[in-house]
Motif scaffolding. Structure first.
Motif, PDB file in Angstrom:
ATOM      1  N   LEU A  51      56.873  32.982 -10.621  1.00 42.33           N
ATOM      2  CA  LEU A  51      57.167  31.981  -9.600  1.00 42.33           C
ATOM      3  C   LEU A  51      56.118  31.934  -8.486  1.00 42.33           C
ATOM      4  CD1 LEU A  51      61.045  32.084  -9.345  1.00 42.33           C
ATOM      5  CD2 LEU A  51      59.624  30.222 -10.166  1.00 42.33           C
ATOM      6  N   PRO A  52      55.765  33.051  -7.857  1.00 40.94           N
ATOM      7  CA  PRO A  52      54.738  32.945  -6.814  1.00 40.94           C
ATOM      8  C   PRO A  52      53.367  32.551  -7.363  1.00 40.94           C
ATOM      9  CG  PRO A  52      55.827  35.093  -6.717  1.00 40.94           C
ATOM     10  CD  PRO A  52      56.348  34.373  -7.913  1.00 40.94           C
ATOM     11  N   VAL A  53      53.011  33.093  -8.532  1.00 42.93           N
ATOM     12  CA  VAL A  53      51.723  32.732  -9.131  1.00 42.93           C
ATOM     13  C   VAL A  53      51.698  31.241  -9.443  1.00 42.93           C
ATOM     14  CG1 VAL A  53      50.263  33.051 -11.171  1.00 42.93           C
ATOM     15  CG2 VAL A  53      51.260  35.032 -10.032  1.00 42.93           C
ATOM     16  N   GLY A  54      52.767  30.740 -10.019  1.00 38.38           N
ATOM     17  CA  GLY A  54      52.854  29.315 -10.319  1.00 38.38           C
ATOM     18  C   GLY A  54      52.820  28.467  -9.063  1.00 38.38           C
ATOM     19  N   ALA A  55      53.491  28.920  -8.027  1.00 38.24           N
ATOM     20  CA  ALA A  55      53.496  28.170  -6.771  1.00 38.24           C
ATOM     21  C   ALA A  55      52.090  28.108  -6.170  1.00 38.24           C
ATOM     22  CB  ALA A  55      54.473  28.796  -5.790  1.00 38.24           C
ATOM     23  N   ARG A  68      39.455  15.754  -4.964  1.00 37.32           N
ATOM     24  CA  ARG A  68      38.720  15.173  -6.104  1.00 37.32           C
ATOM     25  C   ARG A  68      39.703  14.460  -7.014  1.00 37.32           C
ATOM     26  NH1 ARG A  68      35.055  19.725  -8.786  1.00 37.32           N
ATOM     27  NH2 ARG A  68      34.890  21.146  -7.026  1.00 37.32           N
ATOM     28  N   LEU A  69      40.034  13.315  -6.716  1.00 39.64           N
ATOM     29  CA  LEU A  69      41.013  12.574  -7.514  1.00 39.64           C
ATOM     30  C   LEU A  69      40.526  12.394  -8.950  1.00 39.64           C
ATOM     31  CD1 LEU A  69      42.104   9.897  -4.921  1.00 39.64           C
ATOM     32  CD2 LEU A  69      43.399  11.867  -5.710  1.00 39.64           C
ATOM     33  N   GLY A  70      41.377  12.846  -9.872  1.00 40.44           N
ATOM     34  CA  GLY A  70      41.103  12.597 -11.279  1.00 40.44           C
ATOM     35  C   GLY A  70      40.216  13.607 -11.976  1.00 40.44           C
ATOM     36  N   ALA A  71      39.833  14.686 -11.385  1.00 38.63           N
ATOM     37  CA  ALA A  71      38.971  15.670 -12.038  1.00 38.63           C
ATOM     38  C   ALA A  71      39.791  16.479 -13.060  1.00 38.63           C
ATOM     39  CB  ALA A  71      38.367  16.604 -11.010  1.00 38.63           C
ATOM     40  N   PRO A  72      39.240  16.743 -14.258  1.00 37.47           N
ATOM     41  CA  PRO A  72      39.967  17.481 -15.286  1.00 37.47           C
ATOM     42  C   PRO A  72      40.360  18.900 -14.849  1.00 37.47           C
ATOM     43  CG  PRO A  72      38.021  16.457 -16.216  1.00 37.47           C
ATOM     44  CD  PRO A  72      37.967  16.247 -14.754  1.00 37.47           C
ATOM     45  N   LEU A  73      39.555  19.520 -14.032  1.00 41.25           N
ATOM     46  CA  LEU A  73      39.874  20.867 -13.560  1.00 41.25           C
ATOM     47  C   LEU A  73      41.174  20.861 -12.757  1.00 41.25           C
ATOM     48  CD1 LEU A  73      39.010  23.821 -13.331  1.00 41.25           C
ATOM     49  CD2 LEU A  73      37.712  23.179 -11.284  1.00 41.25           C
ATOM     50  N   ASP A  74      41.354  19.834 -11.973  1.00 41.16           N
ATOM     51  CA  ASP A  74      42.577  19.711 -11.189  1.00 41.16           C
ATOM     52  C   ASP A  74      43.795  19.581 -12.102  1.00 41.16           C
ATOM     53  OD1 ASP A  74      40.794  19.634  -9.104  1.00 41.16           O
ATOM     54  OD2 ASP A  74      40.932  17.463  -8.834  1.00 41.16           O
ATOM     55  N   LEU A  75      43.634  18.764 -13.119  1.00 43.50           N
ATOM     56  CA  LEU A  75      44.742  18.560 -14.041  1.00 43.50           C
ATOM     57  C   LEU A  75      45.095  19.853 -14.770  1.00 43.50           C
ATOM     58  CD1 LEU A  75      46.710  16.546 -15.226  1.00 43.50           C
ATOM     59  CD2 LEU A  75      44.981  15.960 -16.933  1.00 43.50           C
ATOM     60  N   SER A  76      44.081  20.618 -15.136  1.00 40.46           N
ATOM     61  CA  SER A  76      44.365  21.879 -15.829  1.00 40.46           C
ATOM     62  C   SER A  76      45.076  22.872 -14.900  1.00 40.46           C
ATOM     63  CB  SER A  76      43.088  22.487 -16.398  1.00 40.46           C
ATOM     64  OG  SER A  76      42.227  22.875 -15.352  1.00 40.46           O
ATOM     65  N   PHE A  77      44.653  22.938 -13.629  1.00 42.29           N
ATOM     66  CA  PHE A  77      45.361  23.782 -12.679  1.00 42.29           C
ATOM     67  C   PHE A  77      46.818  23.345 -12.534  1.00 42.29           C
ATOM     68  CE2 PHE A  77      41.409  25.380 -10.476  1.00 42.29           C
ATOM     69  CZ  PHE A  77      41.711  26.718 -10.642  1.00 42.29           C
ATOM     70  N   LEU A  78      47.028  22.074 -12.464  1.00 41.01           N
ATOM     71  CA  LEU A  78      48.376  21.541 -12.301  1.00 41.01           C
ATOM     72  C   LEU A  78      49.246  21.852 -13.521  1.00 41.01           C
ATOM     73  CD1 LEU A  78      50.175  19.927 -10.390  1.00 41.01           C
ATOM     74  CD2 LEU A  78      49.370  17.851 -11.504  1.00 41.01           C
ATOM     75  N   ILE A  79      48.704  21.680 -14.717  1.00 47.96           N
ATOM     76  CA  ILE A  79      49.462  21.966 -15.937  1.00 47.96           C
ATOM     77  C   ILE A  79      49.815  23.448 -16.021  1.00 47.96           C
ATOM     78  CG2 ILE A  79      49.286  22.070 -18.466  1.00 47.96           C
ATOM     79  CD1 ILE A  79      47.686  19.417 -18.266  1.00 47.96           C
ATOM     80  N   VAL A  80      48.853  24.319 -15.755  1.00 49.62           N
ATOM     81  CA  VAL A  80      49.112  25.757 -15.799  1.00 49.62           C
ATOM     82  C   VAL A  80      50.171  26.147 -14.768  1.00 49.62           C
ATOM     83  CG1 VAL A  80      48.082  28.018 -15.349  1.00 49.62           C
ATOM     84  CG2 VAL A  80      46.879  26.381 -16.775  1.00 49.62           C
ATOM     85  N   ALA A  81      50.064  25.590 -13.582  1.00 45.72           N
ATOM     86  CA  ALA A  81      51.029  25.917 -12.534  1.00 45.72           C
ATOM     87  C   ALA A  81      52.433  25.462 -12.929  1.00 45.72           C
ATOM     88  CB  ALA A  81      50.609  25.255 -11.223  1.00 45.72           C
ATOM     89  N   LEU A  82      52.563  24.272 -13.474  1.00 47.84           N
ATOM     90  CA  LEU A  82      53.880  23.777 -13.869  1.00 47.84           C
ATOM     91  C   LEU A  82      54.476  24.603 -15.010  1.00 47.84           C
ATOM     92  CD1 LEU A  82      53.382  19.908 -13.604  1.00 47.84           C
ATOM     93  CD2 LEU A  82      54.676  21.408 -12.073  1.00 47.84           C
ATOM     94  N   VAL A  83      53.635  25.004 -15.953  1.00 48.93           N
ATOM     95  CA  VAL A  83      54.122  25.835 -17.054  1.00 48.93           C
ATOM     96  C   VAL A  83      54.584  27.198 -16.526  1.00 48.93           C
ATOM     97  CG1 VAL A  83      53.399  27.089 -19.127  1.00 48.93           C
ATOM     98  CG2 VAL A  83      52.817  24.673 -18.862  1.00 48.93           C
ATOM     99  N   LEU A  84      53.814  27.798 -15.625  1.00 45.61           N
ATOM    100  CA  LEU A  84      54.211  29.077 -15.046  1.00 45.61           C
ATOM    101  C   LEU A  84      55.491  28.951 -14.227  1.00 45.61           C
ATOM    102  CD1 LEU A  84      50.857  30.724 -13.900  1.00 45.61           C
ATOM    103  CD2 LEU A  84      52.465  31.581 -15.593  1.00 45.61           C
ATOM    104  N   LEU A  85      55.606  27.884 -13.458  1.00 49.60           N
ATOM    105  CA  LEU A  85      56.826  27.676 -12.681  1.00 49.60           C
ATOM    106  C   LEU A  85      58.033  27.515 -13.589  1.00 49.60           C
ATOM    107  CD1 LEU A  85      55.637  25.322  -9.803  1.00 49.60           C
ATOM    108  CD2 LEU A  85      56.599  27.610  -9.568  1.00 49.60           C
ATOM    109  N   ALA A  86      57.890  26.701 -14.622  1.00 52.59           N
ATOM    110  CA  ALA A  86      59.009  26.489 -15.542  1.00 52.59           C
ATOM    111  C   ALA A  86      59.367  27.787 -16.275  1.00 52.59           C
ATOM    112  CB  ALA A  86      58.667  25.389 -16.550  1.00 52.59           C
ATOM    113  N   GLY A  87      58.368  28.511 -16.743  1.00 54.31           N
ATOM    114  CA  GLY A  87      58.626  29.791 -17.415  1.00 54.31           C
ATOM    115  C   GLY A  87      59.255  30.804 -16.479  1.00 54.31           C
TER     116      GLY A  87
END
Length: 120
Positions: A51-55, A68-87
């Motif tokens: 939970l804290p890592v995901g947050a 940086r709107l639309g950068a792939p790195l941002d999207l990957s950070f967001l996906i990883v964070a959401l997966v960690l939060l959900a897990g």
């Protein structure tokens, strides 16, 4: 008079034996239920770590996305964070549900012993 006394002695011996067996069953049930405690605690710990890592990753991703709107790195950070939060949430809920006292108590043995003792 002797046959009645013999019957009472036999009855008391059988009741003692039944109580011994029921207490043994209760101990066995407690041992079996106790085996699930380490995995439940591990799930709670994993949830408390995720939970804290995901947050943190979620907020980093949001801040990078804003700069940086639309950068792939941002999207990957967001996906990883959401997966960690959900897990983390799932692991925390699963572990906490399995640690409830109602799930650890030997229901069958307790009800059988109490019904047996309630008759006398």
């Amino acid at each position: 008079m002797q046959p009645a006394l013999g019957l009472l002695l036999d009855l008391s011996r059988q009741v003692r034996e039944l109580l011994r067996v029921e207490l043994s069953l209760a101990q066995t049930e407690l041992r079996e239920r106790g085996k699930s405690i380490p995995s439940s605690l591990a799930a709670v710990v994993i949830g408390l770590i995720f939970l804290p890592v995901g947050a943190v990753l979620f907020f980093v991703a949001v801040s990078l996305a804003l700069t940086r709107l639309g950068a792939p790195l941002d999207l990957s950070f967001l996906i990883v964070a959401l997966v960690l939060l959900a897990g983390g949430v799932l692991a925390l809920r699963w572990g906490a549900n399995r640690l409830k006292p109602s799930r650890l108590a030997p229901v069958r043995s307790i009800s059988q012993i109490s019904s047996l003792l309630g008759e006398f």
